[in-house]
Design an enzyme around this catalytic site. Structure first.
Site, mmCIF file in Angstrom:
data_model
loop_
_atom_site.group_PDB
_atom_site.id
_atom_site.type_symbol
_atom_site.label_atom_id
_atom_site.label_comp_id
_atom_site.label_asym_id
_atom_site.label_seq_id
_atom_site.Cartn_x
_atom_site.Cartn_y
_atom_site.Cartn_z
ATOM 1 N N CYS A 30 0.833 -1.216 0.000
ATOM 2 C CA CYS A 30 0.000 0.000 0.000
ATOM 3 C C CYS A 30 0.868 1.267 0.000
ATOM 4 O O CYS A 30 1.591 1.528 0.965
ATOM 5 C CB CYS A 30 -0.894 -0.046 1.236
ATOM 6 S SG CYS A 30 -1.723 1.480 1.656
ATOM 7 N N CYS A 33 0.174 3.797 2.770
ATOM 8 C CA CYS A 33 0.645 3.220 4.043
ATOM 9 C C CYS A 33 2.135 3.492 4.223
ATOM 10 O O CYS A 33 2.592 3.783 5.326
ATOM 11 C CB CYS A 33 0.395 1.715 4.082
ATOM 12 S SG CYS A 33 -1.337 1.227 3.958
#
Length: 102
Positions: A30, A33
């Site tokens: 991600c 993230c």
């Protein structure tokens, strides 16, 4: 204080913490993230009054499901074992600290 890598096996320490807890739900693939991760690390290093943990949603699907994680990154603040604040998506450090203080 360093970031704890939270699993279902050590989650009890989070629920029973006497300090406010910041949980970062993430996945290695991600992009947003990966933007939030160093900020969370900084907060952990600079603020020993908080417990800071990261939960990989791919390796801990039961915890992700328990928290209703539908999108990542998801930040959750807990006090006395209860969720008191949460946000989806990348956030700047000031907003994350505000969530913890609020």
């Amino acid at each position: 204080m360093s970031v704890l890598h939270i699993t279902k096996n050590n989650f009890d320490s989070v629920q029973n913490s006497d300090r406010p807890v910041l949980l970062d739900f993430y996945a290695d693939w991600c992009g947003p993230c990966r933007m939030v991760s160093p900020i969370v690390d900084e907060i952990a290093g600079e603020n020993p009054q908080y417990m800071v943990g990261k939960i990989n949603v791919d390796s801990e699907p039961e915890l992700a499901q328990a928290f209703g994680v539908a999108s990542i990154p998801m930040l959750v603040v807990m006090r006395e074992g209860k969720v008191v604040n949460q946000s989806l998506g990348a956030r700047p450090k000031a907003q994350i600290l505000s969530m913890l203080e609020g």
